[in-house]
Scaffold this active site. Structure first.
Site, mmCIF file in Angstrom:
data_model
loop_
_atom_site.group_PDB
_atom_site.id
_atom_site.type_symbol
_atom_site.label_atom_id
_atom_site.label_comp_id
_atom_site.label_asym_id
_atom_site.label_seq_id
_atom_site.Cartn_x
_atom_site.Cartn_y
_atom_site.Cartn_z
ATOM 1 N N GLY A 127 -20.474 7.168 4.475
ATOM 2 C CA GLY A 127 -19.543 7.596 3.427
ATOM 3 C C GLY A 127 -20.186 7.472 2.056
ATOM 4 N N LYS B 253 0.865 -1.180 0.000
ATOM 5 C CA LYS B 253 0.000 0.000 0.000
ATOM 6 C C LYS B 253 0.900 1.228 0.000
ATOM 7 C CE LYS B 253 -4.544 0.833 0.562
ATOM 8 N NZ LYS B 253 -5.697 0.077 0.099
ATOM 9 N N GLY C 220 -18.676 8.374 -0.909
ATOM 10 C CA GLY C 220 -17.619 8.590 -1.892
ATOM 11 C C GLY C 220 -17.791 7.632 -3.056
ATOM 12 N N VAL D 23 -17.184 4.382 -3.526
ATOM 13 C CA VAL D 23 -17.874 3.104 -3.275
ATOM 14 C C VAL D 23 -19.273 3.357 -2.720
ATOM 15 C CG1 VAL D 23 -17.802 0.898 -2.057
ATOM 16 C CG2 VAL D 23 -15.674 1.953 -2.797
HETATM 17 P P1 NAD Z 1 -13.678 8.026 -1.179
HETATM 18 O O1 NAD Z 1 -12.596 8.927 -0.723
HETATM 19 O O2 NAD Z 1 -14.214 8.220 -2.545
HETATM 20 O O3 NAD Z 1 -14.905 8.105 -0.169
HETATM 21 C C1 NAD Z 1 -14.791 8.164 1.206
HETATM 22 C C2 NAD Z 1 -15.888 9.084 1.674
HETATM 23 O O4 NAD Z 1 -15.988 9.012 3.082
HETATM 24 C C3 NAD Z 1 -15.631 10.552 1.313
HETATM 25 O O5 NAD Z 1 -16.730 11.070 0.603
HETATM 26 C C4 NAD Z 1 -15.477 11.234 2.682
HETATM 27 O O6 NAD Z 1 -15.974 12.558 2.688
HETATM 28 C C5 NAD Z 1 -16.285 10.308 3.558
HETATM 29 N N1 NAD Z 1 -15.972 10.352 4.979
HETATM 30 C C6 NAD Z 1 -14.762 10.470 5.588
HETATM 31 N N2 NAD Z 1 -14.922 10.454 6.931
HETATM 32 C C7 NAD Z 1 -16.236 10.309 7.173
HETATM 33 C C8 NAD Z 1 -17.019 10.206 8.346
HETATM 34 N N3 NAD Z 1 -16.485 10.251 9.559
HETATM 35 N N4 NAD Z 1 -18.349 10.044 8.228
HETATM 36 C C9 NAD Z 1 -18.930 10.012 7.007
HETATM 37 N N5 NAD Z 1 -18.238 10.098 5.846
HETATM 38 C C10 NAD Z 1 -16.910 10.249 5.924
HETATM 39 O O7 NAD Z 1 -13.170 6.520 -0.955
HETATM 40 P P2 NAD Z 1 -13.775 5.208 -1.572
HETATM 41 O O8 NAD Z 1 -12.963 4.831 -2.751
HETATM 42 O O9 NAD Z 1 -15.245 5.312 -1.702
HETATM 43 O O10 NAD Z 1 -13.411 4.138 -0.437
HETATM 44 C C11 NAD Z 1 -14.166 4.072 0.755
HETATM 45 C C12 NAD Z 1 -13.533 3.031 1.682
HETATM 46 O O11 NAD Z 1 -13.529 1.765 1.041
HETATM 47 C C13 NAD Z 1 -12.083 3.307 2.060
HETATM 48 O O12 NAD Z 1 -11.830 2.851 3.360
HETATM 49 C C14 NAD Z 1 -11.291 2.474 1.070
HETATM 50 O O13 NAD Z 1 -10.025 2.127 1.565
HETATM 51 C C15 NAD Z 1 -12.189 1.271 0.963
HETATM 52 N N6 NAD Z 1 -12.036 0.555 -0.293
HETATM 53 C C16 NAD Z 1 -12.270 1.164 -1.464
HETATM 54 C C17 NAD Z 1 -12.144 0.455 -2.645
HETATM 55 C C18 NAD Z 1 -12.424 1.075 -3.978
HETATM 56 O O14 NAD Z 1 -12.613 0.343 -4.954
HETATM 57 N N7 NAD Z 1 -12.518 2.384 -4.077
HETATM 58 C C19 NAD Z 1 -11.778 -0.899 -2.606
HETATM 59 C C20 NAD Z 1 -11.565 -1.512 -1.368
HETATM 60 C C21 NAD Z 1 -11.698 -0.770 -0.208
#
Ligand code: NAD
Length: 379
Positions: free
Chosen positions: A181, A81, A183, A185
């Protein structure tokens, strides 16, 4: 990083690389936890860590998680990572990501990366200008695009296995899911949940995302501090790690935890706390493997249908893990660890056997050569 960490004594990791280019503002850390199954593969996260120690702690934890995730979902990649210290809203630039890409290139294929929190496909294209060791590229560059939809699809598979076990129910219809969240996902997950007939309650610290979700999906949005107390069937952490802890677990009014965030449990003890409250915890790295499966397929020639079939396996994998948990009378996250560790051990034994064979062959070859040479000398 806690001052308790005595680097070489405590560190389980094979390699930690500090990428420092002050004239560009790049401060990044790449950690390789294990390369037993293959080259390390894992996303790059950009986050305004309060301290450099916090960034190091995060990258060490996340890279170890990748070793287990790859191992548990049957991929032949090691765990790695990267984290870039900075605010993704204000500190992104072409030079920052290209400088980071140049560091990855120097690692010569030991580490392959893609997007994670705070990093998107556009940023990865800058990284790709300096190194070929990038996955999750845009479709225009021959990649698989954003992995988040596949991650969200995998989370749905995890939820299906969990509701079958917890409620003896086969569909999500009529269930209430709290999504923390919105974002990459989280937003896709909300869409899939609604398609599957679930009711969704969601939150994000970004009001724009909340507004967008409310308008698009007509769902209930709550304050980020109130999401834990909302009554629901499934709580889906899709923001950052450490959200299941001593403070939040007593507040939960759900029966299942299944979400995409990495490292959801702040400490192992939290899994016990969840069980005591009658909440089934679907281990995060098993549930969120869809994105990894998707990008890993890029390296062998991407096929969306194949990615979907492999991601569907999260459902079966999780059922197997729940079964191991029952059979061994252990918590599900430990059952997942057992599955991953057993695979790591067995594969490392195969590798060891191979290298032993190879050294034997070299020795036999050396003996034959020296025989021939001594015969020559005699003649
Ligand atoms: P992202 O940055 O697009 O979304 C994360 C969201 O969480 C953001 O919109 C942020 O504003 C919000 N956030 C942060 N703190 C918060 C809180 N306390 N309460 C509410 N919302 C909050 O990231 P993502 O790509 O959607 O990934 C989300 C999670 O899933 C992460 O932990 C990431 O490691 C994990 N993940 C993502 C993927 C992927 O394909 N993107 C794959 C495996 C794991």
């Amino acid at each position: 990083m806690s001052t308790k960490l005595k680097l070489f004594k405590d560190l389980e990791h094979e390699q930690v690389v500090f990428c420092n280019q002050p004239e560009i503002g790049l401060k990044a850390i790449i950690a390789i936890h294990s390369s037993v199954l293959g080259p390390a593969l894992g996303g790059t996260r950009m986050w305004p860590y309060p301290t450099e120690e916090a960034a190091l702690e995060d990258v060490l934890r996340l890279s170890k998680g990748m070793t287990y995730k790859s191992a548990a979902c049957g991929l032949n990649f090691g765990g790695g990572k990267a984290v870039i210290i900075g605010d993704p809203k204000h500190e992104k630039s072409e030079s920052l990501f290209r400088a980071f890409g140049a560091f990855i290139q120097r690692m010569n294929g030991q580490f392959l990366t893609g997007e994670d929190v705070g990093v998107d496909v556009n940023d990865m294209e800058f990284v790709f200008m300096e190194t070929q060791y990038v996955v999750g590229l845009s479709k225009a560059h021959g990649g698989s695009g954003d992995p988040s939809p596949m991650t969200a699809y995998g989370v749905i598979q995890g939820m299906l296995a969990s509701i079958e076990r917890q409620f003896d129910q086969k569909t999500l219809r009529g269930l209430t899911v709290c999504v923390q969240g919105l974002g990459h996902v989280g937003m896709h997950l909300v869409e899939l949940l609604i398609q599957n007939g679930a009711k969704v309650i969601a939150c994000d610290i970004d009001p724009k995302l909340c507004q967008a979700a409310k308008e698009k999906f007509k769902i209930e949005i709550v304050d980020s501090n109130d999401i834990y107390q909302k009554k629901c069937d499934i709580f889906a952490p899709c923001a950052l790690g450490g959200v299941l802890n001593e403070k939040t677990i007593p507040l939960l009014k759900c029966k299942i935890i299944a979400g995409s965030a990495n490292n959801q449990l702040q400490e192992d003890e939290d899994a016990k706390r969840l069980k005591e409250r009658g909440i089934l915890y679907a281990p995060d790295y098993v549930v969120n493997a869809g994105g990894l499966i998707n990008v890993a397929l890029e390296l062998e020639g991407y096929s969306a249908p194949r990615a979907q079939i492999l991601t569907r396996n999260i459902y079966y994998n999780l059922k197997r893990i729940f079964q191991i948990a029952d059979d061994e009378n252990i918590l599900p996250h430990l059952a997942a660890n057992h599955l991953a560790e057993e695979r790591l051990l067995k594969i490392s034994q195969i590798r060891r056997a191979h290298s032993l064979d190879a050294s034997k062959i070299r020795r036999i070859h050396a003996v034959e050569t020296s025989h021939q040479e001594s015969k020559k000398k005699v003649a």
